[in-house]
Design an enzyme around this catalytic site. Structure first.
Site, PDB file in Angstrom:
ATOM      1  N   SER A  88      85.462 -46.844  45.580  1.00 50.57           N
ATOM      2  CA  SER A  88      84.849 -47.937  45.468  1.00 50.57           C
ATOM      3  C   SER A  88      85.035 -48.303  46.694  1.00 50.57           C
ATOM      4  O   SER A  88      84.127 -48.975  47.807  1.00 50.57           O
ATOM      5  CB  SER A  88      84.565 -49.063  44.319  1.00 50.57           C
ATOM      6  OG  SER A  88      86.246 -50.130  43.834  1.00 50.57           O
ATOM      7  N   LYS A 136      87.949 -55.395  45.848  1.00 50.82           N
ATOM      8  CA  LYS A 136      86.566 -55.208  46.741  1.00 50.82           C
ATOM      9  C   LYS A 136      86.940 -56.060  48.453  1.00 50.82           C
ATOM     10  O   LYS A 136      87.686 -56.490  47.967  1.00 50.82           O
ATOM     11  CB  LYS A 136      85.556 -56.151  46.154  1.00 50.82           C
ATOM     12  CG  LYS A 136      85.444 -55.617  44.842  1.00 50.82           C
ATOM     13  CD  LYS A 136      84.517 -54.007  45.159  1.00 50.82           C
ATOM     14  CE  LYS A 136      84.032 -53.365  43.308  1.00 50.82           C
ATOM     15  NZ  LYS A 136      83.995 -51.943  43.618  1.00 50.82           N
TER      16      LYS A 136
END
Length: 247
Positions: A88, A136
């Protein structure tokens, strides 16, 4: 004559004493035992070495215990290592990378746009990913308006179009459309591999997809393994240039 016997004996004693003196000179010096500088007690050489070896074996476990306690304190309160299990955050972070995360920095200042952070996701996020922690990039902070997308397909923050050269090659900034004003003390998170990232965009129905500050574990600031991947994790220039809300 009895009177002469004494001088004769004396002369004889003088010769004997001279002889004794000469033999004392030729005699090798007597060795004196080593003594303790404190109490003056003699310490046999073998016993001294045994005591030295014994003290090493007593001190070594203590030193190892102290080192372990220091490592645990550092991990619990200062810096922690994390492993990257997914795609990701590619190409910034690859599967198998190991990171160092600063766990105290946000006790002294606010998280900032562009920083890569580890956080504990809400339960609703875990329905799609069972990981205990997510990693993230912060795209928007409290008060920011984050929109996808402008006529050129770019994400804007407070009207400023991001030039996201850190994205995975071939990815568009987002295929999902959104317009989010980030609540106070919350953060809008996105992965760098947008096509493979379940991030704030996928949870817009819960707090507009944002993450609470209290859920942030810390800032990832360096890759330390593998050795050919060692690097720091700076904030991209484009996110440094975002104007504050209302400007």
């Amino acid at each position: 004559m009895p009177e002469n016997s004494a001088p004769a004996d004396a002369a004889s004693n003088d010769v004997d004493s001279k002889y004794a003196a000469s033999t004392d000179i030729d005699r090798p010096p007597r060795r004196t035992p080593r003594t303790s500088p404190v109490k003056g007690a003699a310490i046999p050489r073998g016993k001294h070495k045994a005591n030295k070896h014994r003290s090493v074996w007593v001190e070594l476990p203590i030193l190892l215990l102290v080192a372990l306690l220091v490592a645990l304190l550092v991990k619990s309160f200062l810096v922690q290592s994390f492993y990257i299990p997914s795609q990701s955050m590619e190409p910034t972070l690859l599967v198998g990378d190991r990171l160092l995360v600063n766990k105290v920095i946000y006790k002294f200042r606010e998280p900032e746009r562009g920083e890569v952070v580890v956080f504990t996701p809400p339960a609703v996020w875990k329905q799609r990913n069972n990981s205990d922690d997510f990693i993230k990039r912060i795209i928007g902070v409290g008060g920011d308006r984050v929109i996808c997308c402008d006529p050129k397909g770019r994400i804007t923050v407070n009207g400023y179009a991001l030039n996201e050269d850190y994205l995975y090659p071939g990815n568009v900034p987002s295929q999902l459309r959104f317009d989010v004003t980030v609540p106070r003390d919350r953060y809008f998170m996105m992965g760098d591999h947008r096509a493979q990232s379940g991030d704030s965009r996928a949870h817009l129905d819960s707090h507009r997809g944002t993450i609470a500050r209290s859920a942030i574990v810390g800032r990832a600031f360096a890759i330390y393994w593998p050795l050919n991947r060692m690097d720091n994790l700076p904030v991209p220039d484009t996110l440094r240039r975002v104007p504050e809300p209302g400007r």
